[in-house]
Design a protein around this motif. Structure first.
Motif, PDB file in Angstrom:
ATOM      1  N   GLU A 115      24.357  31.663  26.809  1.00 31.94           N
ATOM      2  CA  GLU A 115      25.592  31.927  27.778  1.00 31.94           C
ATOM      3  C   GLU A 115      24.975  32.307  29.156  1.00 31.94           C
ATOM      4  N   PHE A 116      24.330  33.123  29.041  1.00 31.63           N
ATOM      5  CA  PHE A 116      23.495  33.520  30.563  1.00 31.63           C
ATOM      6  C   PHE A 116      22.969  32.473  31.071  1.00 31.63           C
ATOM      7  N   ALA A 117      22.178  31.761  30.563  1.00 33.11           N
ATOM      8  CA  ALA A 117      21.452  30.680  31.151  1.00 33.11           C
ATOM      9  C   ALA A 117      22.490  29.540  31.670  1.00 33.11           C
ATOM     10  N   GLN A 118      23.478  29.362  30.844  1.00 28.95           N
ATOM     11  CA  GLN A 118      24.440  28.246  31.399  1.00 28.95           C
ATOM     12  C   GLN A 118      25.106  28.908  32.733  1.00 28.95           C
ATOM     13  N   ASP A 119      25.391  30.160  32.790  1.00 28.18           N
ATOM     14  CA  ASP A 119      26.091  30.721  33.769  1.00 28.18           C
ATOM     15  C   ASP A 119      25.107  30.878  35.245  1.00 28.18           C
ATOM     16  N   GLU A 120      23.780  31.146  34.774  1.00 28.39           N
ATOM     17  CA  GLU A 120      22.838  30.890  35.803  1.00 28.39           C
ATOM     18  C   GLU A 120      23.014  29.546  36.348  1.00 28.39           C
ATOM     19  N   ARG A 121      22.846  28.569  35.568  1.00 28.25           N
ATOM     20  CA  ARG A 121      22.754  27.142  36.008  1.00 28.25           C
ATOM     21  C   ARG A 121      24.080  26.982  36.893  1.00 28.25           C
ATOM     22  N   GLU A 122      25.155  27.318  36.558  1.00 26.48           N
ATOM     23  CA  GLU A 122      26.331  27.172  37.304  1.00 26.48           C
ATOM     24  C   GLU A 122      26.298  27.814  38.668  1.00 26.48           C
ATOM     25  N   LEU A 123      25.811  29.230  38.598  1.00 23.57           N
ATOM     26  CA  LEU A 123      25.480  29.832  39.896  1.00 23.57           C
ATOM     27  C   LEU A 123      24.682  28.798  40.624  1.00 23.57           C
ATOM     28  N   LEU A 124      23.785  28.346  40.113  1.00 25.05           N
ATOM     29  CA  LEU A 124      22.679  27.407  41.038  1.00 25.05           C
ATOM     30  C   LEU A 124      23.530  26.162  41.714  1.00 25.05           C
ATOM     31  N   LYS A 125      24.315  25.810  40.992  1.00 21.96           N
ATOM     32  CA  LYS A 125      25.170  24.491  41.305  1.00 21.96           C
ATOM     33  C   LYS A 125      26.005  24.856  42.532  1.00 21.96           C
ATOM     34  N   GLU A 126      26.703  26.202  42.467  1.00 23.65           N
ATOM     35  CA  GLU A 126      27.675  26.696  43.391  1.00 23.65           C
ATOM     36  C   GLU A 126      26.846  27.182  44.669  1.00 23.65           C
ATOM     37  N   HIS A 127      25.558  27.592  44.526  1.00 25.74           N
ATOM     38  CA  HIS A 127      25.080  28.066  45.677  1.00 25.74           C
ATOM     39  C   HIS A 127      23.893  27.131  46.400  1.00 25.74           C
ATOM     40  N   CYS A 128      23.778  26.018  45.833  1.00 24.96           N
ATOM     41  CA  CYS A 128      22.702  25.283  46.183  1.00 24.96           C
ATOM     42  C   CYS A 128      23.203  23.883  46.665  1.00 24.96           C
ATOM     43  N   ASN A 129      22.555  23.456  47.706  1.00 28.33           N
ATOM     44  CA  ASN A 129      22.762  21.853  47.904  1.00 28.33           C
ATOM     45  C   ASN A 129      22.308  20.945  46.714  1.00 28.33           C
ATOM     46  N   LEU A 142      25.137  38.656  38.396  1.00 28.32           N
ATOM     47  CA  LEU A 142      24.950  37.937  36.909  1.00 28.32           C
ATOM     48  C   LEU A 142      23.814  38.696  36.099  1.00 28.32           C
ATOM     49  N   PHE A 143      22.516  38.921  36.674  1.00 31.21           N
ATOM     50  CA  PHE A 143      21.418  39.494  36.046  1.00 31.21           C
ATOM     51  C   PHE A 143      21.647  40.735  35.535  1.00 31.21           C
ATOM     52  N   GLU A 184      21.935  44.280  29.486  1.00 29.93           N
ATOM     53  CA  GLU A 184      21.857  43.315  30.730  1.00 29.93           C
ATOM     54  C   GLU A 184      21.466  41.978  30.365  1.00 29.93           C
ATOM     55  N   ASN A 185      22.030  40.914  31.211  1.00 31.45           N
ATOM     56  CA  ASN A 185      21.285  39.526  30.956  1.00 31.45           C
ATOM     57  C   ASN A 185      19.930  39.586  31.178  1.00 31.45           C
ATOM     58  N   GLN A 186      19.411  40.352  32.152  1.00 32.21           N
ATOM     59  CA  GLN A 186      17.985  40.411  32.652  1.00 32.21           C
ATOM     60  C   GLN A 186      17.037  40.735  31.511  1.00 32.21           C
ATOM     61  N   LYS A 187      17.661  41.577  30.624  1.00 33.18           N
ATOM     62  CA  LYS A 187      17.047  42.212  29.586  1.00 33.18           C
ATOM     63  C   LYS A 187      17.003  41.487  28.154  1.00 33.18           C
ATOM     64  N   LEU A 188      17.832  40.578  27.969  1.00 29.65           N
ATOM     65  CA  LEU A 188      17.865  39.552  26.953  1.00 29.65           C
ATOM     66  C   LEU A 188      16.586  39.088  26.265  1.00 29.65           C
ATOM     67  N   ALA A 189      16.057  38.399  27.103  1.00 27.46           N
ATOM     68  CA  ALA A 189      14.734  37.610  26.461  1.00 27.46           C
ATOM     69  C   ALA A 189      13.866  38.572  26.061  1.00 27.46           C
ATOM     70  N   GLN A 190      13.690  39.949  26.883  1.00 25.01           N
ATOM     71  CA  GLN A 190      12.604  40.978  26.596  1.00 25.01           C
ATOM     72  C   GLN A 190      12.881  41.472  25.068  1.00 25.01           C
ATOM     73  N   SER A 191      14.475  41.693  25.026  1.00 31.25           N
ATOM     74  CA  SER A 191      14.782  42.337  23.732  1.00 31.25           C
ATOM     75  C   SER A 191      14.613  41.625  22.616  1.00 31.25           C
ATOM     76  N   ILE A 192      14.787  40.195  22.735  1.00 28.99           N
ATOM     77  CA  ILE A 192      14.542  39.073  21.638  1.00 28.99           C
ATOM     78  C   ILE A 192      13.174  39.356  21.293  1.00 28.99           C
ATOM     79  N   ASN A 193      11.970  39.261  22.252  1.00 29.13           N
ATOM     80  CA  ASN A 193      10.793  39.264  22.024  1.00 29.13           C
ATOM     81  C   ASN A 193      10.336  40.762  21.314  1.00 29.13           C
TER      82      ASN A 193
END
Length: 140
Positions: free
Chosen positions: A43-57, A88-89, A6-15
């Motif tokens: 890729e996940f971080a980029q997807d998250e950034r796009e999600l923010l741009k889509e849903h935020c002012n 996404l997460f 899962e995307n939300q587990k990637l950073a913990q897995s790396i560590n």
């Protein structure tokens, strides 16, 4: 072998993998897998950034605005954003393929035969990774 994380587990897995003390082939394959995880995390971080741009002012630079002294995003529809963010997460990134087979088998062996003691969040991610690698064998 195919491993899904899962995307939300990637950073913990790396560590977790980064902090294992390994030699030779195990160390090389772990490093290759960490690099693959990092690529998926970017890729996940980029997807998250796009999600923010889509849903935020957006501000005058086209970037998501924040409120409350920069502590929260200025979201247009909180329910829609929360649903999309959770999807996404929880989305899984897949690691498989011809060249990756040996690497995945080595990392699985490292995890399943690891004698390091884990506690707390590290123990949870260790258990999660072991489960994902064991499932990877079942899906072959």
């Amino acid at each position: 072998m195919q491993v899904k994380i899962e995307n939300q587990k990637l950073a913990q897995s790396i560590n977790l993998l980064y902090n294992l003390s390994l030699k030779g082939k195990q160390s090389r394959h772990r490093t290759k897998f960490i690099n693959a995880l990092r690529e998926k995390y970017q890729e996940f971080a980029q997807d998250e950034r796009e999600l923010l741009k889509e849903h935020c002012n957006l501000d005058e630079n086209g970037e998501p605005k924040t409120i409350e002294n920069g502590t929260k995003w200025d979201v247009k529809d909180l329910d829609a954003f929360t649903t999309a963010k959770n999807e996404l997460f929880e989305e899984e990134r897949v690691f498989d393929g011809g060249d990756a087979q040996e690497m995945l088998k080595t990392v699985k062996e490292v995890l399943l035969n690891c004698d390091k003691e884990f506690a707390g969040a590290e123990a949870e991610i260790y258990d999660y990774l072991c489960d994902q690698f064991e499932k990877g064998d079942d899906e072959e």
